[in-house]
Design an enzyme around this catalytic site. Structure first.
Site, PDB file in Angstrom:
ATOM      1  N   GLU A 192      60.759  56.605  26.598  1.00 33.16           N
ATOM      2  CA  GLU A 192      59.605  57.496  26.439  1.00 33.16           C
ATOM      3  C   GLU A 192      59.364  57.851  24.966  1.00 33.16           C
ATOM      4  O   GLU A 192      59.370  59.025  24.577  1.00 33.16           O
ATOM      5  CB  GLU A 192      59.779  58.756  27.289  1.00 33.16           C
ATOM      6  CG  GLU A 192      59.749  58.475  28.777  1.00 33.16           C
ATOM      7  CD  GLU A 192      59.863  59.739  29.631  1.00 33.16           C
ATOM      8  OE1 GLU A 192      60.301  60.790  29.098  1.00 33.16           O
ATOM      9  OE2 GLU A 192      59.523  59.679  30.813  1.00 33.16           O
ATOM     10  N   GLU A 218      59.524  54.855  36.431  1.00 29.96           N
ATOM     11  CA  GLU A 218      60.003  56.130  36.973  1.00 29.96           C
ATOM     12  C   GLU A 218      58.883  56.813  37.752  1.00 29.96           C
ATOM     13  O   GLU A 218      57.718  56.772  37.354  1.00 29.96           O
ATOM     14  CB  GLU A 218      60.446  57.087  35.859  1.00 29.96           C
ATOM     15  CG  GLU A 218      61.654  56.652  35.060  1.00 29.96           C
ATOM     16  CD  GLU A 218      62.036  57.696  34.008  1.00 29.96           C
ATOM     17  OE1 GLU A 218      61.622  58.874  34.140  1.00 29.96           O
ATOM     18  OE2 GLU A 218      62.733  57.328  33.045  1.00 29.96           O
TER      19      GLU A 218
END
Length: 683
Positions: A149, A310
């Site tokens: 991320e 995710e």
């Protein structure tokens, strides 16, 4: 690009190092019960794998990797650099970020490294290389996961390393100080630079006031955001190249965050072997926002399948209020990802963490580790569905006749502009137009502004504020050959440096749109205006109201109030065989739907599944089959008439064209048919 797997990959983020080894055997049995085949491991394991600067320890990780290989589980192997260990920050303080306010961060959090720190780069690359050397040729390692991320937790850095790298970046971009000063309009406020060394990052103690979006020199900030994206790409590439020396050609990615403003993901796209992203909707009513993000991620690699790396099976833990996904929603939103092009649906996380900030973040298994929970039952049921469809769907593309142009430069420029309205939010506007297209049943490709438009019949370009290169010429060519362009207020106003041309607004697009903007009014959100159109009550608008003069364009709608009542607010300009539509104000959802319906009708695009409340219809195509996905997000049952013969894959029933398909709330229907043209196009 990833090689299509025999089935949609299913599993998620697995952190066995956080648990005693007796739990591992329980996990292996439960993986099979849940239908899990693919696990992401090692994302935050730097401190485990390198407990000291001069020592690596793979003993525990060897057992984890061996256990998963023996169990027949595929692994997405991380480079373990998602968070740095304490010793690294202690030994090399320059690895931590300096934030927007000029404060050097201490060790803590994650995403806390400076992307231009030589110390971070050296140690991260060394670790990635060690991991790849050890496991790169394992047959169950199917992909590599670099970092985590990027840009999260305010990840931009403003330290001296970044300042020096920014100056190098500017030299490469502009070549000369004269060109830099021109791009940044530096004569304003006596900011003319006489040496590149005079340039500093635009921060709270330099060019900004009241936050990062309020800047005196928008060109400077625009460039720093481009530079930050490029800096993080460079950090990613250093690890990727280290992995590739030992990875036997296995694909490498990093997990994006969808509609994430700080980083321009289009600049990342060439460096990803496949796109992947983490899907955490802000609430339970965001299916159109999620669909937009899926299509944006698919568009990064030209329509190739992507992965959901995710998603939570139940609840997040990072918002002020964290609602649980209602029964059926996890399944519905997982199938939505597949419908929009996902070849993998993975969860964060497998087991709920015992402590820290993700202690209450949802997981397939809660703290008890029980398998009799609603969440586990739903996860296992979806796993069984995906297993039953082995051989189906994977590799299928989702190509459409409608393109929506998404542009980070315009996003940044609109929201940091000191006028006309700070209430205008780029994603809110784009989402409203996207939702209108989706509700009409039109499939959408969300693509960058440099995309070849030759294959499209409709192009929608909300808030196209920054116009770069040959885009005006390409849009005109698109319209002349018969395409329909739909754009609106604040479009065409600035060049790539965020400077306005000395010309009538809408600047670079004025001739194509056939209008002149005389004035731009901005009012508080509660002050509305109507747009009078034929055949219905006025459309509702707010925030920004451009006062137009038609210069060749047909007037389709006019304002109903204020001093500009009766003047054009919605126009259509016929150019060649096509038309360019312009909306001079911010329409509500109903107004967007009304305009979209007219543009699609003019382009000959229709869907038998459009206009059904709560229903989303999406298609994917392979050479051997087409797949129609019907996803019902509404609260009441609906019925639709099938437009094709095929097989309903989730229940095995034959489908005949003209038959009725009934969908309950949160229901999903997947119909496989013979290969079909995209969106009803005649081949």
């Amino acid at each position: 690009m990833t090689r299509p797997a025999p089935k949609i990959r299913y599993g998620g983020d697995y952190n066995p190092e956080q648990w005693p080894e007796e739990v591992w055997e329980e996990d292996l049995a439960l993986f099979d019960r849940a239908g899990v085949d693919t696990l992401t491991v090692g994302v935050f394991d730097w401190a485990l794998l390198q407990p000291a600067p001069d020592r690596y320890d793979f003993e525990r990780f060897d057992r984890i990797m061996g256990m998963l290989r023996d169990a027949g589980k595929d692994v997405v192997l991380a480079t373990a650099t998602g968070a740095q260990p304490p010793w690294l920050a202690r030994a090399h303080p320059d690895v931590t970020r300096v934030d927007f306010h000029g404060r050097r961060h201490l060790y803590g959090q994650r995403h806390n490294h400076c992307p231009n720190s030589p110390s971070f780069r050296r140690h991260a690359v060394a670790l990635a290389e060690r991991i790849a050397q050890r496991y790169g040729d394992w047959d169950n390692v199917v992909a590599w996961h670099v970092g985590n991320e990027y840009g999260g937790e305010g990840g931009a850095c403003y330290c001296e390393h970044c300042a020096a790298a920014f100056r190098v970046w500017l030299r490469e971009r502009y070549g000369t100080l004269e060109r830099l000063n021109e791009a940044w309009n530096a004569t304003f406020w006596s900011h003319t630079y006489t040496d590149f060394e005079e340039v500093v990052p635009p921060s709270a103690i330099s060019e900004h006031w009241n936050g990062p979006d309020h800047t005196a020199f928008q060109g400077t900030t625009l460039d720093y955001r481009r530079f930050t994206t490029d800096s993080m790409i460079a950090s990613y590439l250093a690890e990727k190249e280290a992995v590739e020396r030992y990875s036997s050609g296995k694909p490498v990615t990093t997990n994006m965050m969808g509609l994430f403003r700080p980083l321009d993901y289009h600049r990342w796209a060439p460096h990803l072997d496949f796109a992947s992203w983490d899907n955490y909707p802000p609430d339970a009513r965001s299916q159109d926002r999620v669909a937009l993000a899926h299509d944006l991620m698919r568009g990064l690699k030209g329509g190739e399948p992507f992965w959901v790396m995710e998603q939570t099976p139940s609840v997040t833990a990072s918002r002020g209020v964290n609602p649980v996904k209602r029964p059926g929603v996890m399944r519905l939103w997982s199938w939505q990802a597949v419908a929009h092009g996902a070849d993998a649906v993975l969860f964060f996380q497998w087991r709920q963490n015992r402590g820290a900030s993700e202690k209450y973040h949802g997981a397939v298994l809660d703290h008890s580790g029980r398998d009799d929970t609603r969440v586990f039952r739903e996860v296992a049921a979806l796993g069984a569905e995906l297993e039953a469809l082995r051989g189906e769907i994977t590799g299928a593309r989702a190509d459409h006749r409608v393109a929506l142009l998404f542009d980070w430069d315009s996003w940044w420029a609109v929201e940091m502009s000191d006028g006309p309205s700070r209430l205008v939010k780029y994603v809110d506007v784009v989402r409203r137009w996207y939702a209108a297209l989706q509700a009409a049943g039109a499939g959408v490709d969300v693509v960058p502004v440099d995309t070849d438009l030759a294959g499209y019949d409709v192009v929608v370009a909300p808030l196209l504020h920054v116009v770069e290169g040959d885009l005006p010429a390409r849009l005109e060519e698109f319209v002349r050959r018969g395409g329909r362009l739909l754009t609106g207020y604040l479009a065409g106003r600035n060049d790539e440096d965020d400077n306005a041309p000395l010309a009538d607004v809408p600047g670079f697009l004025a001739d194509l749109l056939g209008v002149r903007v005389l004035e731009t009014d901005a009012l508080p959100a509660e002050e509305r205006n109507g747009i009078a159109v034929d055949g219905r009550e006025p459309l509702d608008s707010s925030l920004v109201f451009e006062v137009l003069q038609a210069r060749g364009a047909e007037v389709v709608g006019t304002y109903t109030s204020d001093f500009y009542a009766g003047t054009p607010a919605l126009t259509r300009h016929a150019v060649g065989d096509g038309s360019a539509w312009y909306v001079a104000t911010d329409l509500d959802a109903d107004g967007c739907a009304w305009v979209v319906a007219r543009v699609l009708a003019e382009a000959g695009i229709s869907s038998p599944y459009g206009g059904v409340p709560g229903l989303e219809a999406v298609e994917r195509h392979r050479d051997d089959a087409s797949y129609l996905f019907l996803l019902h997000h509404g609260s009441e049952p609906v019925e639709v008439v099938a437009d094709r013969d095929g097989l309903s894959l989730l229940d095995g029933r034959a489908v005949r064209a003209g038959s009725v398909l009934a969908l309950a709330p949160a229901d999903v229907v997947v119909v496989r048919s013979e290969p079909r043209p995209r969106d009803g196009e005649v081949r």
